[in-house]
Design a protein around this motif. Structure first.
Motif, short mmCIF file in Angstrom:
data_model
loop_
_atom_site.label_atom_id
_atom_site.label_comp_id
_atom_site.label_asym_id
_atom_site.label_seq_id
_atom_site.Cartn_x
_atom_site.Cartn_y
_atom_site.Cartn_z
N VAL A 291 0.84 -1.20 0.00
CA VAL A 291 0.00 0.00 0.00
C VAL A 291 0.87 1.25 0.00
CG1 VAL A 291 -1.66 1.36 1.35
CG2 VAL A 291 -1.98 -1.11 1.10
N PHE A 292 1.90 1.27 0.83
CA PHE A 292 2.78 2.44 0.90
C PHE A 292 3.57 2.62 -0.40
CE2 PHE A 292 3.06 2.33 5.84
CZ PHE A 292 1.89 3.07 5.90
N ASN A 293 3.85 1.54 -1.10
CA ASN A 293 4.53 1.66 -2.40
C ASN A 293 3.62 2.32 -3.43
OD1 ASN A 293 6.96 0.53 -1.60
ND2 ASN A 293 6.37 -1.55 -2.16
N TYR A 294 2.34 1.97 -3.39
CA TYR A 294 1.39 2.59 -4.30
C TYR A 294 1.10 4.04 -3.91
CZ TYR A 294 0.26 -1.95 -6.41
OH TYR A 294 0.32 -3.15 -7.07
N PHE A 295 1.09 4.29 -2.61
CA PHE A 295 0.73 5.62 -2.10
C PHE A 295 1.82 6.12 -1.15
CE2 PHE A 295 -3.35 3.29 -2.68
CZ PHE A 295 -3.86 4.04 -3.74
N PRO A 296 2.95 6.58 -1.68
CA PRO A 296 4.07 7.01 -0.82
C PRO A 296 3.69 8.11 0.16
CG PRO A 296 4.78 6.82 -3.11
CD PRO A 296 3.29 6.67 -3.11
N GLU B 104 4.55 8.78 4.32
CA GLU B 104 5.07 10.00 4.92
C GLU B 104 4.19 10.50 6.06
OE1 GLU B 104 5.26 12.75 1.70
OE2 GLU B 104 6.68 11.52 0.54
N ARG B 105 2.89 10.23 5.97
CA ARG B 105 1.92 10.72 6.97
C ARG B 105 1.41 9.59 7.85
NH1 ARG B 105 -0.60 15.36 5.21
NH2 ARG B 105 -1.20 15.54 7.39
N ALA B 106 2.14 8.49 7.92
CA ALA B 106 1.66 7.27 8.56
C ALA B 106 1.24 7.45 10.01
CB ALA B 106 2.72 6.16 8.47
N GLY C 256 -7.92 15.81 0.97
CA GLY C 256 -8.95 14.97 0.36
C GLY C 256 -8.38 13.86 -0.49
N GLY C 257 -7.34 14.19 -1.25
CA GLY C 257 -6.71 13.17 -2.09
C GLY C 257 -6.03 12.09 -1.27
N GLU C 258 -5.37 12.50 -0.20
CA GLU C 258 -4.70 11.52 0.67
C GLU C 258 -5.71 10.64 1.38
OE1 GLU C 258 -0.76 14.30 1.67
OE2 GLU C 258 -2.52 14.33 2.99
N GLN C 259 -6.84 11.21 1.76
CA GLN C 259 -7.88 10.39 2.39
C GLN C 259 -8.45 9.38 1.40
OE1 GLN C 259 -10.90 12.69 4.39
NE2 GLN C 259 -9.45 13.71 5.73
N GLN C 260 -8.59 9.77 0.13
CA GLN C 260 -9.06 8.81 -0.87
C GLN C 260 -8.03 7.70 -1.08
OE1 GLN C 260 -12.30 8.83 -2.77
NE2 GLN C 260 -11.41 6.80 -2.53
N MET C 261 -6.77 8.06 -1.08
CA MET C 261 -5.71 7.05 -1.19
C MET C 261 -5.77 6.09 0.00
SD MET C 261 -2.53 9.48 -2.36
CE MET C 261 -2.58 10.44 -3.88
N LEU C 262 -6.02 6.63 1.18
CA LEU C 262 -6.12 5.79 2.37
C LEU C 262 -7.32 4.85 2.28
CD1 LEU C 262 -5.23 4.94 5.18
CD2 LEU C 262 -6.44 6.94 6.11
N ALA C 263 -8.44 5.35 1.78
CA ALA C 263 -9.62 4.50 1.63
C ALA C 263 -9.35 3.33 0.69
CB ALA C 263 -10.80 5.33 1.13
N ILE C 264 -8.63 3.60 -0.40
CA ILE C 264 -8.28 2.53 -1.34
C ILE C 264 -7.27 1.59 -0.71
CG2 ILE C 264 -7.25 2.03 -3.59
CD1 ILE C 264 -8.34 4.80 -4.51
N GLY C 265 -6.27 2.17 -0.02
CA GLY C 265 -5.26 1.33 0.65
C GLY C 265 -5.89 0.43 1.69
N ARG C 266 -6.85 0.96 2.43
CA ARG C 266 -7.54 0.15 3.44
C ARG C 266 -8.27 -1.02 2.78
NH1 ARG C 266 -11.61 3.38 7.30
NH2 ARG C 266 -12.81 3.33 5.37
#
Length: 278
Positions: free
Chosen positions: A140-145, A149-151, A160-170
């Motif tokens: 997940v971190f490889n797809y969304f670096p 950084e904000r782990a 908003g974009g980072e939250q969408q990335m987190l939703a997909i990563g989850r």
């Protein structure tokens, strides 16, 4: 203008579908018929878009698949819904997730009081090993670096974009066979939409995860998917390969912005063109 039936093209038959809906109907509050005989197929490794305007039935279709209709007093009243060849209508939402089916809801719905890392941990199966958890988290971190950084930050402070990335990563933490994404572009800039869609396509190609993408942004969706279905008023009115859909004059006119030169004085012609949506 051709009639609706002639515009619904079958998905190429590549064996048993991963997911199949056959004439599914959904009713809310035992009164309102939200989707009316929706049929669609997704094969392994495919990316498919479900397009349509507000109220067309796109989100309801996803919730019928993930089993999330009950909290909204919705019910599948007719039709068949199979995943990997098995009837999943009797299954609870958690059991559907365990079978390999995950739904990223509109609006992200992350745990804002937790860190991104804790959000990922919360989605991981309790029966899994710690080693496997670390492996998927690193994927997940490889797809969304940016998430790496904000782990340790609070997820509520992410953009908003980072939250969408987190939703997909989850969603990826569940090791799905199929990811359903409901309006992932909502509220994001065009550049962020392009970036996230490219990552979704990368996940699809590298991991073979099938994707069912619900979008109002038809141009962005048709740029990445293989095939698309168009819903209006709870019906599938058109389906075709993405390239064919992009070239369709009605799709261009009503969903891709058209040329901006519609002659609204020619009302009869305009209404005739849009009759396929009725």
């Amino acid at each position: 203008m051709q009639n609706t039936a002639s515009q619904i093209a079958p998905v190429a038959d590549t064996g048993q579908p991963l997911l199949e809906l056959a004439n599914v109907e959904v009713i809310y509050d035992r009164v309102f018929l939200a989707i009316k005989g929706v049929s669609l197929k997704i094969h392994r490794g495919q990316m498919i878009a479900l397009l349509g305007s507000n109220g067309a039935g796109k989100s309801t279709t996803l919730k019928s698949i993930s089993g999330l209709l009950a909290p909204e007093r919705g019910l599948v009243t007719r039709g068949a819904l199979t995943f990997q060849g098995k009837d999943i209508l009797p299954l609870s939402p958690p059991k559907r997730v365990a079978s390999g089916l995950v739904h990223v809801l509109e609006g992200r719905r992350i745990f804002e009081h937790l860190s991104p890392e804790d959000n990922l941990l919360a989605a991981y199966a309790t029966r899994g090993s710690r080693q496997r958890y670390q492996e998927i988290k690193e994927q997940v971190f490889n797809y969304f670096p940016r998430l790496k950084e904000r782990a340790r930050s609070k997820a509520g402070y992410l953009s908003g974009g980072e939250q969408q990335m987190l939703a997909i990563g989850r969603a990826l933490m569940t090791e799905p066979e199929l990811i359903m994404l409901d309006e992932p572009s909502l509220g994001l800039s065009p550049l962020l939409v392009q970036e996230i869609f490219e990552i979704i396509r990368e996940i699809n190609k590298e991991q073979g995860v099938s994707v069912l993408l619900v979008e109002q942004n038809a141009a962005a969706a048709l740029a990445v998917v293989d095939y698309a279905y168009l819903l209006e008023n709870g019906h599938v009115v058109m389906s075709a390969d993405a390239a064919v859909m992009r070239e369709n004059p009605d799709v261009q006119e009503f969903y891709l912005g058209g040329s901006g030169k519609v002659d609204y004085l020619n009302v009869k012609h305009y209404r005739r063109r849009k009759r396929w949506l009725a």
